[in-house]
Design a protein around this motif. Structure first.
Motif, PDB file in Angstrom:
ATOM      1  N   LYS A 236      15.654 176.873 -45.447  1.00 16.63           N
ATOM      2  CA  LYS A 236      17.335 176.616 -45.320  1.00 16.63           C
ATOM      3  C   LYS A 236      16.945 176.605 -43.477  1.00 16.63           C
ATOM      4  N   GLY A 237      15.547 177.262 -42.767  1.00 24.57           N
ATOM      5  CA  GLY A 237      15.978 176.586 -41.585  1.00 24.57           C
ATOM      6  C   GLY A 237      16.088 175.343 -40.793  1.00 24.57           C
ATOM      7  N   GLN A 238      14.400 174.952 -41.631  1.00 25.43           N
ATOM      8  CA  GLN A 238      14.788 173.667 -41.258  1.00 25.43           C
ATOM      9  C   GLN A 238      16.103 172.337 -42.133  1.00 25.43           C
ATOM     10  N   LYS A 239      16.100 173.161 -42.899  1.00 27.09           N
ATOM     11  CA  LYS A 239      17.227 172.367 -43.565  1.00 27.09           C
ATOM     12  C   LYS A 239      19.232 172.430 -42.696  1.00 27.09           C
ATOM     13  N   ALA A 240      18.987 173.349 -41.156  1.00 30.51           N
ATOM     14  CA  ALA A 240      20.018 173.248 -40.236  1.00 30.51           C
ATOM     15  C   ALA A 240      19.170 172.528 -39.763  1.00 30.51           C
ATOM     16  N   ILE A 241      18.534 172.483 -39.305  1.00 31.97           N
ATOM     17  CA  ILE A 241      17.755 171.591 -38.183  1.00 31.97           C
ATOM     18  C   ILE A 241      18.393 170.144 -38.385  1.00 31.97           C
ATOM     19  N   VAL A 242      18.153 169.638 -39.774  1.00 30.11           N
ATOM     20  CA  VAL A 242      17.836 168.194 -40.521  1.00 30.11           C
ATOM     21  C   VAL A 242      19.355 168.174 -40.145  1.00 30.11           C
ATOM     22  N   ILE A 243      20.256 168.769 -40.458  1.00 26.27           N
ATOM     23  CA  ILE A 243      21.800 168.726 -40.220  1.00 26.27           C
ATOM     24  C   ILE A 243      22.410 168.945 -39.166  1.00 26.27           C
ATOM     25  N   GLY A 244      21.819 170.024 -38.076  1.00 34.03           N
ATOM     26  CA  GLY A 244      22.311 169.338 -37.052  1.00 34.03           C
ATOM     27  C   GLY A 244      24.127 170.466 -36.578  1.00 34.03           C
ATOM     28  N   LYS A 245      24.347 170.148 -34.954  1.00 34.40           N
ATOM     29  CA  LYS A 245      26.129 171.371 -34.853  1.00 34.40           C
ATOM     30  C   LYS A 245      26.872 170.444 -36.156  1.00 34.40           C
ATOM     31  N   ARG A 246      27.441 170.474 -36.434  1.00 34.24           N
ATOM     32  CA  ARG A 246      29.018 169.658 -37.015  1.00 34.24           C
ATOM     33  C   ARG A 246      27.664 168.616 -37.946  1.00 34.24           C
ATOM     34  N   GLY A 247      26.920 168.690 -38.585  1.00 34.11           N
ATOM     35  CA  GLY A 247      26.384 167.697 -39.245  1.00 34.11           C
ATOM     36  C   GLY A 247      25.787 166.293 -38.349  1.00 34.11           C
ATOM     37  N   GLU A 248      25.881 166.640 -37.693  1.00 31.09           N
ATOM     38  CA  GLU A 248      25.623 165.095 -35.854  1.00 31.09           C
ATOM     39  C   GLU A 248      24.303 164.420 -35.902  1.00 31.09           C
ATOM     40  N   LYS A 249      23.373 165.585 -36.175  1.00 29.76           N
ATOM     41  CA  LYS A 249      22.024 164.916 -36.251  1.00 29.76           C
ATOM     42  C   LYS A 249      21.748 164.292 -37.582  1.00 29.76           C
ATOM     43  N   LEU A 250      22.385 164.739 -38.789  1.00 33.67           N
ATOM     44  CA  LEU A 250      22.365 163.920 -39.839  1.00 33.67           C
ATOM     45  C   LEU A 250      23.043 162.608 -39.701  1.00 33.67           C
ATOM     46  N   LYS A 251      24.030 162.684 -39.085  1.00 29.83           N
ATOM     47  CA  LYS A 251      24.847 161.431 -38.620  1.00 29.83           C
ATOM     48  C   LYS A 251      23.709 160.929 -37.966  1.00 29.83           C
ATOM     49  N   GLN A 252      23.606 161.186 -37.354  1.00 28.36           N
ATOM     50  CA  GLN A 252      23.234 159.790 -35.975  1.00 28.36           C
ATOM     51  C   GLN A 252      21.310 159.621 -37.231  1.00 28.36           C
ATOM     52  N   ILE A 253      20.164 160.220 -37.901  1.00 28.92           N
ATOM     53  CA  ILE A 253      20.110 159.877 -38.494  1.00 28.92           C
ATOM     54  C   ILE A 253      19.981 158.718 -39.411  1.00 28.92           C
ATOM     55  N   GLY A 254      20.782 159.041 -40.266  1.00 23.71           N
ATOM     56  CA  GLY A 254      21.694 157.793 -41.366  1.00 23.71           C
ATOM     57  C   GLY A 254      22.225 156.324 -40.901  1.00 23.71           C
ATOM     58  N   SER A 255      22.905 157.030 -39.705  1.00 24.04           N
ATOM     59  CA  SER A 255      23.395 155.110 -39.273  1.00 24.04           C
ATOM     60  C   SER A 255      22.132 154.516 -38.560  1.00 24.04           C
ATOM     61  N   GLN A 256      20.647 155.589 -38.236  1.00 24.67           N
ATOM     62  CA  GLN A 256      19.825 154.525 -37.387  1.00 24.67           C
ATOM     63  C   GLN A 256      19.160 153.862 -38.238  1.00 24.67           C
ATOM     64  N   ALA A 257      19.352 154.783 -40.044  1.00 27.39           N
ATOM     65  CA  ALA A 257      18.106 154.408 -40.833  1.00 27.39           C
ATOM     66  C   ALA A 257      19.229 152.988 -41.272  1.00 27.39           C
ATOM     67  N   ARG A 258      20.389 153.615 -41.594  1.00 31.49           N
ATOM     68  CA  ARG A 258      21.064 152.207 -42.144  1.00 31.49           C
ATOM     69  C   ARG A 258      21.512 150.979 -41.371  1.00 31.49           C
ATOM     70  N   LEU A 259      21.217 150.831 -40.407  1.00 30.28           N
ATOM     71  CA  LEU A 259      21.661 149.451 -39.376  1.00 30.28           C
ATOM     72  C   LEU A 259      19.953 148.872 -39.717  1.00 30.28           C
ATOM     73  N   GLU A 260      19.096 149.344 -39.333  1.00 37.02           N
ATOM     74  CA  GLU A 260      17.680 149.094 -39.765  1.00 37.02           C
ATOM     75  C   GLU A 260      17.532 148.240 -41.248  1.00 37.02           C
ATOM     76  N   LEU A 261      18.314 149.177 -42.531  1.00 37.13           N
ATOM     77  CA  LEU A 261      18.021 148.888 -44.190  1.00 37.13           C
ATOM     78  C   LEU A 261      18.609 147.768 -43.940  1.00 37.13           C
ATOM     79  N   GLU A 262      20.022 147.569 -43.239  1.00 41.74           N
ATOM     80  CA  GLU A 262      20.716 146.446 -43.724  1.00 41.74           C
ATOM     81  C   GLU A 262      20.411 145.213 -42.863  1.00 41.74           C
ATOM     82  N   THR A 263      19.419 145.544 -42.167  1.00 41.89           N
ATOM     83  CA  THR A 263      18.382 144.909 -41.431  1.00 41.89           C
ATOM     84  C   THR A 263      17.344 143.627 -42.778  1.00 41.89           C
ATOM     85  N   LEU A 264      16.745 145.223 -42.560  1.00 45.32           N
ATOM     86  CA  LEU A 264      15.515 144.526 -43.904  1.00 45.32           C
ATOM     87  C   LEU A 264      15.941 143.712 -45.032  1.00 45.32           C
ATOM     88  N   PHE A 265      17.273 144.812 -46.075  1.00 45.39           N
ATOM     89  CA  PHE A 265      17.442 143.721 -46.891  1.00 45.39           C
ATOM     90  C   PHE A 265      18.955 142.262 -47.060  1.00 45.39           C
TER      91      PHE A 265
END
Ligand SMILES: Nc1nc2c(ncn2[C@@H]2O[C@H](COP(=O)(O)OP(=O)(O)OP(=O)(O)O)[C@@H](O)[C@H]2O)c(=O)[nH]1
Ligand SMILES: [Mg+2]
Length: 297
Positions: A236-265
């Motif tokens: 559970k503690g790991q889940k909280a870290i991945v999500i981050g405060k107010r979901g900031e971390k996960l949002k940042q990871i998601g947007s970096q991934a999306r940009l690269e996926l858009e280039t790839l596909f």
């Protein structure tokens, strides 16, 4: 038409630059990379076809001695298996470092019948070039490799020479893959890997070793790719870290991934990420298998 065609297993301890080198040779990113050891977990083909040859590179997980979890044993097994099928083995290491893990790789290579080419990587950051000659002499005594070539996967120095050298060790045959195919891996696999790379690059310490990514859905819709991925962690503690405060971390990871996926596909991507807990998945053979770390890889 017959060409020189064959399998080149790229092996070495974690973090020596195997995936970076393969991407450099292919001229595109197929395999994920990061500053952390144990980034690559599966063998991935990188195929390069030229007028005269078809090189089938196998990027492998870094071989390592400290293999406590089932995941680590899976990685070591996946890397070791490639040694027996390769036409030539490319042993990658760093000039100014020789560790127990390098020793482990060398030990395995002593039993390999295929010719061995050694590439001493990260030439660009080698401060004292005078370590090279003794390192080459040590390798010569240890393995009697066919060739030893210092390279830099980052700058590309000597990489063309390395490719030329490898070509000479490939047998003549008909190509095994169409000219334009660059990997054996599916779009879903590549997508999961890109998301895992962003996780590795954005999360500190040990956490990246305890997470994996599973694509939940992946479908084309009016020129848009809709993707959903589950990020599995162990606690559970790991889940909280991945999500981050107010979901900031996960949002940042998601947007970096999306940009690269858009280039790839080369399409707009709509990406959803969920974090889930599966206790001890990385040391559980059944859980590993269900998450894509199967015996038959
Ligand atoms: N300076 C320098 N850094 C490099 C070079 N090649 C790779 N690196 C860096 O070394 C780190 C590890 O690179 P990877 O390609 O992920 O290494 P790997 O051998 O595939 O690692 P595992 O998948 O963990 O076994 C990354 O930070 C790379 O940018 C190089 O030629 N010069
Ligand atoms: Mg790698």
């Amino acid at each position: 038409m017959a060409k020189r065609v064959g399998f080149i297993a790229i092996v070495g301890r974690p973090n020596v630059g195997k995936s970076t080198l393969m991407n450099r040779i292919l001229g595109q990113k197929i395999s994920i990379t990061s500053r952390r050891p144990q980034t690559t977990r599966h063998c991935i083909f990188g195929i390069k076809t030229t007028e005269r040859a078809q090189f089938i590179y196998l990027d492998t997980p870094g071989l390592h001695k400290e293999a406590k979890r089932a995941m680590n044993r899976y990685m070591n097994r996946a890397a070791s298996q490639t040694l027996h099928d390769a036409d030539v083995v490319l042993f990658l290491l760093e000039g100014d470092r020789w560790s127990e893990d390098d020793e482990l790789v060398a030990g395995k290579l002593r039993q390999v019948k295929a010719p061995i080419v050694v590439a001493i990587n990260k030439l660009d950051k080698l401060k004292h070039k005078d370590v090279l000659l003794p390192r080459m002499a040590q390798l010569q005594a240890l393995l009697a490799p066919a060739e030893i070539i210092p390279v830099s996967a980052r700058t590309g120095r000597n990489v063309a020479l390395l490719e030329q050298t490898l070509e000479g060790y490939l047998p003549e045959s008909h190509p095994l893959f169409p000219d334009d195919q660059v990997t054996n891996r599916s779009e879903r696999f590549l997508a999961a890997e890109i998301i895992r790379e962003k996780l590795m690059r954005n999360l500190g310490d040990e956490l990246p070793f305890y997470l994996t990514v599973e694509i939940e859905h992946f479908k084309e819709e009016k020129g848009l790719l809709r993707m959903g991925a589950l990020i599995w962690v162990e606690r559970k503690g790991q889940k909280a870290i991945v999500i981050g405060k107010r979901g900031e971390k996960l949002k940042q990871i998601g947007s970096q991934a999306r940009l690269e996926l858009e280039t790839l596909f080369d399409r707009k991507v709509f990406l959803e990420l969920w974090v889930r807990v599966k206790e001890g998945w990385s040391d559980d053979v059944r859980a590993l298998r269900s998450l894509g770390y199967g015996e038959d890889e």
